[in-house]
Design a protein around this motif. Structure first.
Motif, PDB file in Angstrom:
ATOM      1  N   ARG A   1       0.825  -1.213   0.000  1.00 57.35           N
ATOM      2  CA  ARG A   1       0.000   0.000   0.000  1.00 57.35           C
ATOM      3  C   ARG A   1       0.857   1.260   0.000  1.00 57.35           C
ATOM      4  O   ARG A   1       0.526   2.235  -0.679  1.00 57.35           O
ATOM      5  CB  ARG A   1      -0.948  -0.001   1.189  1.00 57.35           C
ATOM      6  N   VAL A   2       1.940   1.247   0.760  1.00 60.00           N
ATOM      7  CA  VAL A   2       2.825   2.415   0.781  1.00 60.00           C
ATOM      8  C   VAL A   2       3.463   2.621  -0.580  1.00 60.00           C
ATOM      9  O   VAL A   2       3.495   3.739  -1.103  1.00 60.00           O
ATOM     10  CB  VAL A   2       3.903   2.271   1.883  1.00 60.00           C
ATOM     11  N   VAL A   3       3.956   1.541  -1.179  1.00 60.00           N
ATOM     12  CA  VAL A   3       4.587   1.654  -2.494  1.00 60.00           C
ATOM     13  C   VAL A   3       3.569   2.156  -3.512  1.00 60.00           C
ATOM     14  O   VAL A   3       3.860   3.047  -4.305  1.00 60.00           O
ATOM     15  CB  VAL A   3       5.200   0.303  -2.934  1.00 60.00           C
ATOM     16  N   ARG A   4       2.381   1.601  -3.477  1.00 58.75           N
ATOM     17  CA  ARG A   4       1.338   2.034  -4.409  1.00 58.75           C
ATOM     18  C   ARG A   4       0.976   3.500  -4.183  1.00 58.75           C
ATOM     19  O   ARG A   4       0.741   4.244  -5.129  1.00 58.75           O
ATOM     20  CB  ARG A   4       0.101   1.154  -4.285  1.00 58.75           C
ATOM     21  N   SER A   5       0.947   3.924  -2.927  1.00 58.26           N
ATOM     22  CA  SER A   5       0.565   5.305  -2.626  1.00 58.26           C
ATOM     23  C   SER A   5       1.613   6.302  -3.096  1.00 58.26           C
ATOM     24  O   SER A   5       1.309   7.474  -3.294  1.00 58.26           O
ATOM     25  CB  SER A   5       0.322   5.484  -1.126  1.00 58.26           C
ATOM     26  N   LYS A   6       2.837   5.839  -3.299  1.00 61.76           N
ATOM     27  CA  LYS A   6       3.897   6.725  -3.762  1.00 61.76           C
ATOM     28  C   LYS A   6       3.775   7.053  -5.243  1.00 61.76           C
ATOM     29  O   LYS A   6       4.408   7.976  -5.724  1.00 61.76           O
ATOM     30  CB  LYS A   6       5.269   6.116  -3.487  1.00 61.76           C
ATOM     31  N   SER A   7       3.000   6.284  -5.961  1.00 59.81           N
ATOM     32  CA  SER A   7       2.886   6.546  -7.393  1.00 59.81           C
ATOM     33  C   SER A   7       1.432   6.489  -7.813  1.00 59.81           C
ATOM     34  O   SER A   7       0.641   5.749  -7.265  1.00 59.81           O
ATOM     35  CB  SER A   7       3.686   5.525  -8.188  1.00 59.81           C
ATOM     36  N   ILE A   8       1.105   7.317  -8.746  1.00 64.39           N
ATOM     37  CA  ILE A   8      -0.214   7.271  -9.359  1.00 64.39           C
ATOM     38  C   ILE A   8      -0.038   7.425 -10.847  1.00 64.39           C
ATOM     39  O   ILE A   8       0.994   7.886 -11.324  1.00 64.39           O
ATOM     40  CB  ILE A   8      -1.178   8.351  -8.813  1.00 64.39           C
ATOM     41  N   ASN A   9      -1.058   7.058 -11.564  1.00 66.66           N
ATOM     42  CA  ASN A   9      -1.044   7.189 -13.013  1.00 66.66           C
ATOM     43  C   ASN A   9      -1.953   8.347 -13.369  1.00 66.66           C
ATOM     44  O   ASN A   9      -3.007   8.523 -12.780  1.00 66.66           O
ATOM     45  CB  ASN A   9      -1.550   5.877 -13.637  1.00 66.66           C
TER      46      ASN A   9
ATOM     47  N   ASN B   1       3.526  10.279  -6.312  1.00 61.69           N
ATOM     48  CA  ASN B   1       2.480  10.936  -5.573  1.00 61.69           C
ATOM     49  C   ASN B   1       3.011  11.493  -4.263  1.00 61.69           C
ATOM     50  O   ASN B   1       2.689  12.590  -3.879  1.00 61.69           O
ATOM     51  CB  ASN B   1       1.346   9.941  -5.302  1.00 61.69           C
ATOM     52  N   ASN B   2       3.833  10.738  -3.560  1.00 62.98           N
ATOM     53  CA  ASN B   2       4.305  11.143  -2.246  1.00 62.98           C
ATOM     54  C   ASN B   2       5.773  10.767  -2.091  1.00 62.98           C
ATOM     55  O   ASN B   2       6.108   9.864  -1.347  1.00 62.98           O
ATOM     56  CB  ASN B   2       3.457  10.461  -1.160  1.00 62.98           C
ATOM     57  N   PRO B   3       6.675  11.447  -2.811  1.00 60.17           N
ATOM     58  CA  PRO B   3       8.071  11.044  -2.785  1.00 60.17           C
ATOM     59  C   PRO B   3       8.818  11.446  -1.523  1.00 60.17           C
ATOM     60  O   PRO B   3       9.922  11.016  -1.305  1.00 60.17           O
ATOM     61  CB  PRO B   3       8.652  11.774  -3.991  1.00 60.17           C
ATOM     62  N   VAL B   4       8.221  12.260  -0.676  1.00 62.63           N
ATOM     63  CA  VAL B   4       8.951  12.780   0.469  1.00 62.63           C
ATOM     64  C   VAL B   4       9.060  11.776   1.603  1.00 62.63           C
ATOM     65  O   VAL B   4      10.094  11.643   2.231  1.00 62.63           O
ATOM     66  CB  VAL B   4       8.305  14.097   0.969  1.00 62.63           C
ATOM     67  N   SER B   5       8.018  11.027   1.868  1.00 67.24           N
ATOM     68  CA  SER B   5       8.051  10.097   3.001  1.00 67.24           C
ATOM     69  C   SER B   5       8.898   8.873   2.652  1.00 67.24           C
ATOM     70  O   SER B   5       8.971   8.452   1.516  1.00 67.24           O
ATOM     71  CB  SER B   5       6.643   9.667   3.379  1.00 67.24           C
ATOM     72  N   SER B   6       9.531   8.313   3.684  1.00 69.72           N
ATOM     73  CA  SER B   6      10.343   7.108   3.539  1.00 69.72           C
ATOM     74  C   SER B   6       9.723   5.971   4.305  1.00 69.72           C
ATOM     75  O   SER B   6       8.931   6.178   5.220  1.00 69.72           O
ATOM     76  CB  SER B   6      11.757   7.350   4.084  1.00 69.72           C
ATOM     77  N   ILE B   7      10.103   4.766   3.934  1.00 73.07           N
ATOM     78  CA  ILE B   7       9.718   3.591   4.701  1.00 73.07           C
ATOM     79  C   ILE B   7      10.859   3.326   5.665  1.00 73.07           C
ATOM     80  O   ILE B   7      12.004   3.116   5.271  1.00 73.07           O
ATOM     81  CB  ILE B   7       9.498   2.364   3.786  1.00 73.07           C
ATOM     82  N   THR B   8      10.566   3.389   6.964  1.00 73.05           N
ATOM     83  CA  THR B   8      11.561   3.082   7.973  1.00 73.05           C
ATOM     84  C   THR B   8      11.105   1.845   8.740  1.00 73.05           C
ATOM     85  O   THR B   8       9.929   1.491   8.730  1.00 73.05           O
ATOM     86  CB  THR B   8      11.770   4.260   8.967  1.00 73.05           C
ATOM     87  N   PHE B   9      12.055   1.208   9.403  1.00 74.36           N
ATOM     88  CA  PHE B   9      11.772  -0.039  10.098  1.00 74.36           C
ATOM     89  C   PHE B   9      12.263   0.042  11.526  1.00 74.36           C
ATOM     90  O   PHE B   9      13.218   0.760  11.828  1.00 74.36           O
ATOM     91  CB  PHE B   9      12.487  -1.214   9.402  1.00 74.36           C
ATOM     92  N   ASP B  10      11.619  -0.717  12.389  1.00 73.82           N
ATOM     93  CA  ASP B  10      12.091  -0.869  13.758  1.00 73.82           C
ATOM     94  C   ASP B  10      13.127  -1.980  13.778  1.00 73.82           C
ATOM     95  O   ASP B  10      13.051  -2.911  12.984  1.00 73.82           O
ATOM     96  CB  ASP B  10      10.949  -1.247  14.707  1.00 73.82           C
ATOM     97  N   THR B  11      14.076  -1.878  14.698  1.00 71.94           N
ATOM     98  CA  THR B  11      15.050  -2.948  14.842  1.00 71.94           C
ATOM     99  C   THR B  11      14.423  -4.095  15.638  1.00 71.94           C
ATOM    100  O   THR B  11      13.441  -3.917  16.340  1.00 71.94           O
ATOM    101  CB  THR B  11      16.323  -2.459  15.559  1.00 71.94           C
TER     102      THR B  11
END
Length: 143
Positions: free
Chosen positions: A103-111, A131-141
């Motif tokens: 969902r995050v990856v899809r939300s980053k791009s639109i057609n 669509n939303n290039p500013v946010s990053s995917i971060t992970f918890d350790t």
């Protein structure tokens, strides 16, 4: 929070927590506008994540998305768009269409032809835009 240097020294360069720390640091660099540090660190982290975790691991897919976003921020759409398209295809195949990472990856791009944001990027890549290039995917350790 444990520093990246300490993680690398104590856990080793290939430990999943070290890879997570590197991804998150690179994402912070990108979000602060330091692409000179972000892109090489994201590229190295992605290479190591693919080798250690495998190309289909959710963290590897997230790192790939972050690299695509960094390329986009740097104005390198020739690298950003194909990388995002490949990542979306892999997320849908491996994780399924409703997985949070997908969902995050899809939300980053639109057609441009799909106002709902659920574009089939593989069929019309020339119309793909971020669509939303500013946010990053971060992970918890893990520990």
């Amino acid at each position: 929070m444990i520093s990246r240097v300490v993680m690398r020294r104590v856990l080793g360069p290939d430990h999943p927590n070290t890879l997570t720390s590197r991804n998150n640091l690179a994402s912070a660099y990108r979000e602060s506008g330091d692409l000179g540090q972000a892109v090489p660190l994201l590229e190295a982290t992605l290479t190591d994540s693919e080798r250690v975790l495998g190309p289909d691991h959710p963290h590897t897919l997230g790192s790939r998305t972050n690299l695509a976003s960094a390329h986009y921020t740097a104005g390198d759409l020739g690298r950003a768009i194909p990388l995002l398209e490949t990542t979306l295809t892999d997320c849908e195949r491996v994780l399924g269409p409703d997985h949070p990472t997908t969902r995050v990856v899809r939300s980053k791009s639109i057609n441009d032809d799909d106002q709902a944001g659920s574009a089939d990027l593989r069929r019309r890549p020339s119309k793909t835009r971020f669509n939303n290039p500013v946010s990053s995917i971060t992970f918890d350790t893990v520990c």
